[in-house]
Design a protein around this motif. Structure first.
Motif, PDB file in Angstrom:
ATOM      1  N   CYS A  97       0.825  -1.105  -0.067  1.00  0.00           N
ATOM      2  CA  CYS A  97      -0.044   0.167   0.097  1.00  0.00           C
ATOM      3  C   CYS A  97       0.858   1.162   0.107  1.00  0.00           C
ATOM      4  O   CYS A  97       0.658   2.200  -0.540  1.00  0.00           O
ATOM      5  CB  CYS A  97      -0.992   0.100   1.099  1.00  0.00           C
ATOM      6  SG  CYS A  97      -2.249  -1.234   1.109  1.00  0.00           S
ATOM      7  N   GLU A  98       1.900   1.318   0.622  1.00  0.00           N
ATOM      8  CA  GLU A  98       2.809   2.389   0.741  1.00  0.00           C
ATOM      9  C   GLU A  98       3.382   2.699  -0.537  1.00  0.00           C
ATOM     10  O   GLU A  98       3.739   3.819  -0.816  1.00  0.00           O
ATOM     11  CB  GLU A  98       4.099   2.460   1.700  1.00  0.00           C
ATOM     12  CG  GLU A  98       3.454   2.266   3.173  1.00  0.00           C
ATOM     13  CD  GLU A  98       4.590   2.212   4.225  1.00  0.00           C
ATOM     14  OE1 GLU A  98       5.583   1.880   3.734  1.00  0.00           O
ATOM     15  OE2 GLU A  98       4.205   2.434   5.457  1.00  0.00           O
ATOM     16  N   ILE A 101      -0.497   2.475  -3.443  1.00  0.00           N
ATOM     17  CA  ILE A 101      -1.478   3.280  -3.144  1.00  0.00           C
ATOM     18  C   ILE A 101      -1.450   3.921  -1.860  1.00  0.00           C
ATOM     19  O   ILE A 101      -1.891   3.599  -0.843  1.00  0.00           O
ATOM     20  CB  ILE A 101      -2.711   2.440  -3.096  1.00  0.00           C
ATOM     21  CG1 ILE A 101      -2.755   1.427  -4.283  1.00  0.00           C
ATOM     22  CG2 ILE A 101      -4.047   3.308  -2.872  1.00  0.00           C
ATOM     23  CD1 ILE A 101      -3.886   0.446  -4.226  1.00  0.00           C
ATOM     24  N   GLY A 104      -3.864   6.269   2.067  1.00  0.00           N
ATOM     25  CA  GLY A 104      -5.154   5.583   3.010  1.00  0.00           C
ATOM     26  C   GLY A 104      -6.268   5.985   1.975  1.00  0.00           C
ATOM     27  O   GLY A 104      -6.471   6.299   0.960  1.00  0.00           O
ATOM     28  N   THR A 108      -7.275   2.701  -0.529  1.00  0.00           N
ATOM     29  CA  THR A 108      -6.280   1.615   0.156  1.00  0.00           C
ATOM     30  C   THR A 108      -7.124   0.399   0.794  1.00  0.00           C
ATOM     31  O   THR A 108      -6.453  -0.644   0.678  1.00  0.00           O
ATOM     32  CB  THR A 108      -5.504   2.434   1.237  1.00  0.00           C
ATOM     33  OG1 THR A 108      -4.841   3.429   0.474  1.00  0.00           O
ATOM     34  CG2 THR A 108      -4.503   1.423   2.144  1.00  0.00           C
ATOM     35  N   LYS A 112      -6.355  -3.273  -0.410  1.00  0.00           N
ATOM     36  CA  LYS A 112      -5.822  -4.453   0.358  1.00  0.00           C
ATOM     37  C   LYS A 112      -6.834  -5.429   0.525  1.00  0.00           C
ATOM     38  O   LYS A 112      -6.268  -6.762   0.687  1.00  0.00           O
ATOM     39  CB  LYS A 112      -5.566  -3.728   1.682  1.00  0.00           C
ATOM     40  CG  LYS A 112      -4.552  -2.711   2.211  1.00  0.00           C
ATOM     41  CD  LYS A 112      -4.653  -2.070   3.281  1.00  0.00           C
ATOM     42  CE  LYS A 112      -3.988  -2.859   4.327  1.00  0.00           C
ATOM     43  NZ  LYS A 112      -3.793  -2.137   5.858  1.00  0.00           N
TER      44      LYS A 112
END
Length: 281
Positions: A97-98, A101, A104, A108, A112
């Motif tokens: 994610c970092e 995307i 947050g 995100t 996830k």
């Protein structure tokens, strides 16, 4: 040695370390932090998977606890899901994610969720079914297992030949005196065959049930629970999931038969039933 800077000039700023060294140091520190959390995650998974299997066996109304099945599920939580789940939820998903995307929000959470259901979910299910099949030892009489018994040894034949012997009583002798390497590898081959059969029989139907359970659970997890507590949330939910998967693994093919009955019982499914009756006739 005299300085080449003019008198009164400010000192140059200290040399900064190369960015590659900084990244490497952060990566090592991150791995160290992840490794320190593995024992705690394994302990949580052991307890919760044991609770899930015990609950499943209670619901099955067994006359006694299947300790081998309980130990298999507890070992799976301790050795597989605990460490791997910890590295997944606090490592791989965070990095994913970092990197792809950041920021947050709903995007995100959706990413996830999709990544977890498409990658971790199928891999975890296949691994659990294979693990359960590998360590399962079917009783001689399946009806005994359904009642919670440990199975009975088959009675010897009237001719006096024991299990594995032919009428002359020499088949078992051939197995005992055969090549020692083949004899030692036979249990391993049988265990691998059971693992493959378990995955092939129950994977697709189990994946449907597992995804239906985890899709809403993981949506709430990723949206509301901090990253440091997400594995704990998953483990608590796993107590329920473990009961479901324990039932699937201990009743090979039952879920697939239930699925086929439901599908075959609907519109257009009567032909299958008639065909089956014709074959039985």
């Amino acid at each position: 040695m005299a300085s080449s800077l003019p008198v009164g000039a400010p000192n140059p700023p200290p040399r900064q370390p190369a960015s590659s060294f900084v990244k490497r140091g952060r990566f090592r520190a991150g791995l160290s932090d992840l490794a320190r959390g593995i024992p705690k995650a394994s302990a949580q998974s052991t307890v919760l998977w044991s609770i899930g299997d015990l609950a499943c066996q209670k619901l099955e109304k067994r006359t006694s606890i299947d300790t081998r099945r309980l130990a298999s599920n507890a070992a799976y939580g301790a050795l597989v899901l605990g460490p791997v789940g910890h590295l997944w939820y606090e490592g791989a998903l965070v990095v994913f994610c970092e990197r792809f995307i950041p920021g947050g929000g709903a995007a995100t959470v959706a990413a996830k969720l999709a990544f977890d259901l498409c990658v971790f979910g199928p891999a975890h299910l296949a691994c659990f079914l294979g693990w359960s099949g590998f360590w399962s030892f079917p009783p001689a009489y399946p009806d005994d297992a359904a009642r919670g018994g440990g199975g009975r040894k088959p009675a010897p034949s009237k001719g006096g030949a024991g299990c594995g012997e032919d009428a002359k009583g020499n088949a078992g002798g051939r197995e005992r005196t055969g090549g020692s390497g083949a004899t030692r590898s036979a249990p391993l081959r049988a265990a691998l065959d059971r693992a493959r059969a378990s995955i092939g029989t129950d994977f697709l139907s189990g994946l449907v049930v597992d995804t239906a359970f985890w899709a809403p659970a993981q949506t709430a997890n990723f949206a509301l629970v901090p990253v440091q507590r997400q594995l704990l949330f998953v483990n608590v939910a796993c107590a329920i999931d473990a009961a479901i998967l324990s039932w699937i693994a201990s009743h090979p093919g039952a879920l697939a038969r239930m699925w086929e009955t439901r599908v075959g019982g609907g519109a257009g499914g009567g032909g299958r039933g008639r065909d089956g009756e014709a074959r039985r006739a």
